[in-house]
Enzyme design. Structure first.
Site, short mmCIF file in Angstrom:
data_model
loop_
_atom_site.label_atom_id
_atom_site.label_comp_id
_atom_site.label_asym_id
_atom_site.label_seq_id
_atom_site.Cartn_x
_atom_site.Cartn_y
_atom_site.Cartn_z
CE1 TYR A 145 -2.25 3.27 2.68
CE2 TYR A 145 -3.60 2.65 0.80
CZ TYR A 145 -3.31 3.53 1.83
OH TYR A 145 -4.08 4.65 2.01
CG ASP A 240 5.87 3.51 0.39
OD1 ASP A 240 4.66 3.32 0.15
OD2 ASP A 240 6.27 4.18 1.36
CE LYS A 268 2.79 5.36 7.95
NZ LYS A 268 1.47 5.15 8.55
P1 KE4 Z 1 -0.44 8.42 4.62
O1 KE4 Z 1 -1.02 9.11 3.39
O2 KE4 Z 1 -1.48 7.62 5.38
O3 KE4 Z 1 0.37 9.36 5.50
O4 KE4 Z 1 0.64 7.35 4.09
C1 KE4 Z 1 0.25 6.41 3.14
C2 KE4 Z 1 1.22 5.23 3.17
C3 KE4 Z 1 2.19 5.12 2.20
N1 KE4 Z 1 3.09 4.10 2.20
C4 KE4 Z 1 3.06 3.16 3.18
C5 KE4 Z 1 4.05 2.04 3.15
C6 KE4 Z 1 2.08 3.23 4.21
O5 KE4 Z 1 2.05 2.26 5.16
C7 KE4 Z 1 1.15 4.29 4.22
C8 KE4 Z 1 0.08 4.40 5.28
N2 KE4 Z 1 0.08 3.39 6.29
C9 KE4 Z 1 -1.20 3.07 6.86
C10 KE4 Z 1 -0.99 1.87 7.80
N3 KE4 Z 1 -1.10 0.64 7.14
C11 KE4 Z 1 -1.79 4.25 7.56
C12 KE4 Z 1 -2.99 3.93 8.41
C13 KE4 Z 1 -4.26 4.49 7.83
O6 KE4 Z 1 -4.47 4.38 6.59
O7 KE4 Z 1 -5.04 5.06 8.63
#
Ligand code: KE4
Length: 428
Positions: A145, A240, A268
């Site tokens: 993801y 990523d 993060k």
């Molecule tokens: P954000 O747009 O949520 O800041 O990041 C997206 C993203 C991009 N790449 C990786 C590897 C990620 O894990 C994420 C977001 N992680 C999720 C947890 N699996 C955030 C939790 C959520 O969607 O509320």
């Protein structure tokens, strides 16, 4: 048992104002059933619910809280920065300090652009790779993801090597067709994909350790293979590291596995819990970005002084403390304790861990891909999740999410977690 009255009242009201009562779907507990609790405050390894229950937290706001919640140095930095204003829309010293720190931690980054989320970072890195190579197609992998940009909400199409299909309503087929989705850890499918799309693939984007279908690692040699084939094909290799960056090592997964990607995405931890994203890498690629080059990318709050102050405090504390050795020791203790608990309860569990990220799959088989992860017993996970919650331990509310722990998790926290698991496993 958790007291729930106030959380239930809050959730009932949230449902009236916010779709599904949450601002991000995973928080709705749909994968485990029941309703989410509401957090009143968080400190160190624990969150406190609005009903007053304290929980040992293994989500850590999905990665940022590597030093635990409300770390005093991060709180002090944000308070001090806030006294001088919260946003300027003009360059500020913090964003240059952050850029310099990212480069010091991650040697593959010659230039970096800050933004406001991991989604923005990955979306922008893809656009940059397409602009740099003047190619349209990208490769992503099953179970990975990269945020919710249209071109990344894609599942393998029938012609997996040629077309992707939308994985969400609202994503036009035209926006998905250039995204090719392959199985993780599968060398032959990557070779076949390049053969079927010669000279057309702008980028490969991958989670170097996959943390969005639970947790599984690259097989030995897999990342090296991707590095080599992308170099041969003139394709941009994007790691990523939104979750793995600054967590699995000071330089993230790329340090741990000794690979230099062309671009990396971050988020993060570098925001210390405030909204943040970043992407960076080779200067010849990054210099294609506006205002220098033709690839447009922008953001009102990019480099925001509060998020930068929090992230700088976090990175400086990580560098000054013995954080990564501590996390390895804690991880080994947690892993052996949980595996012993499963063994004595005679429950088949495959426990995958990399540094301070982990996932226990309820299956006997090894997990190296999404297909493997899908074999896990989700009903058993649901029971385990709620059993642990009743024992005061908050795990990621889905079999297909990674767990995180911090330098603030004490030996006592880990012992309590293992004891709780030993008790709950007997009820599964
Ligand atoms: P954000 O747009 O949520 O800041 O990041 C997206 C993203 C991009 N790449 C990786 C590897 C990620 O894990 C994420 C977001 N992680 C999720 C947890 N699996 C955030 C939790 C959520 O969607 O509320």
């Amino acid at each position: 048992m958790l007291s729930r009255a106030k959380s239930e009242a809050r959730f009932a009201e949230a449902l009236q104002h916010i779709p599904g009562g949450v601002n991000s779907p995973v928080r709705a507990f749909r994968a485990v059933g029941g309703q989410p609790f509401f957090v009143q405050s968080a400190r160190g390894s624990r969150v406190t619910t609005v009903d007053g229950d304290q929980l040992i937290d293994y989500v850590g706001t999905w990665g940022p809280a590597i030093l635990g919640h409300a770390h005093p140095k991060i709180i002090a930095a944000v308070k001090a920065a806030a006294d001088h204003g919260t946003s300027f829309g003009i360059p500020n010293p913090f964003e240059v300090t952050m850029a310099r720190l990212i480069k010091q931690f991650v040697p593959s980054v010659a230039k970096v652009r800050l933004c406001n989320s991991g989604t923005e970072a990955c979306m922008s890195a893809i656009r940059l790779a397409r602009g740099f190579t003047r190619r349209d197609k990208i490769i992503k992998f099953d179970g990975c993801y990269h945020g919710h940009a249209d071109c990344l909400l894609v599942k393998a199409g029938s012609g997996a090597l040629t077309f992707g299909n939308p994985d969400s309503a609202g994503v036009p087929a035209d926006f998905a067709k250039h995204t090719l989705v392959l199985p993780y850890n599968d060398v032959e499918s990557v070779k076949a994909c390049f053969a079927a799309n010669r000279g057309e693939i702008a980028a490969i984007i991958i989670e170097p350790v996959a943390g969005n279908a639970g947790l599984y690692l690259p097989r030995p040699g897999y990342l090296e293979f991707l590095h080599q084939i992308t170099a041969e094909q003139g394709t941009v290799l994007i790691f990523d590291e939104v979750m793995t960056g600054f967590r699995l090592a000071p330089g993230g997964a790329q340090e741990r596995f000794g690979i230099r990607p062309d671009l990396s995405c971050f988020g993060k931890i570098i925001g210390g819990g405030l909204p943040v994203g970043a992407f960076g890498g080779r200067a010849d690629i990054m210099d294609c970005l506006a205002p220098l080059g033709p690839v447009y990318q922008a953001g009102t709050l990019s480099g925001n002084p509060l998020a930068m102050a929090a992230g700088i405090a976090a990175l400086e504390e990580l560098r000054a403390s013995n954080a990564y050795n501590q996390l390895e020791e804690k991880g080994a203790a947690l892993e052996s304790g949980l595996c012993d608990a499963a063994k004595s309860a005679n429950i088949p569990v495959t426990f995958n861990r990399c540094g301070s990220m982990f996932c226990g799959y309820f299956t006997n088989d090894p997990v190296w891909s999404l297909v493997d992860a899908m074999k896990a017993d989700r009903e058993r996970f649901k029971k385990f999740f709620h059993g642990m919650l009743s024992e005061g331990v908050y795990l990621a509310p889905s079999q297909f999410e990674a767990g995180f722990f911090s330098t603030a998790h004490s030996e006592a926290d880990i012992e309590a977690t293992v004891q709780a698991a030993a008790k709950v496993m007997k009820t599964l």
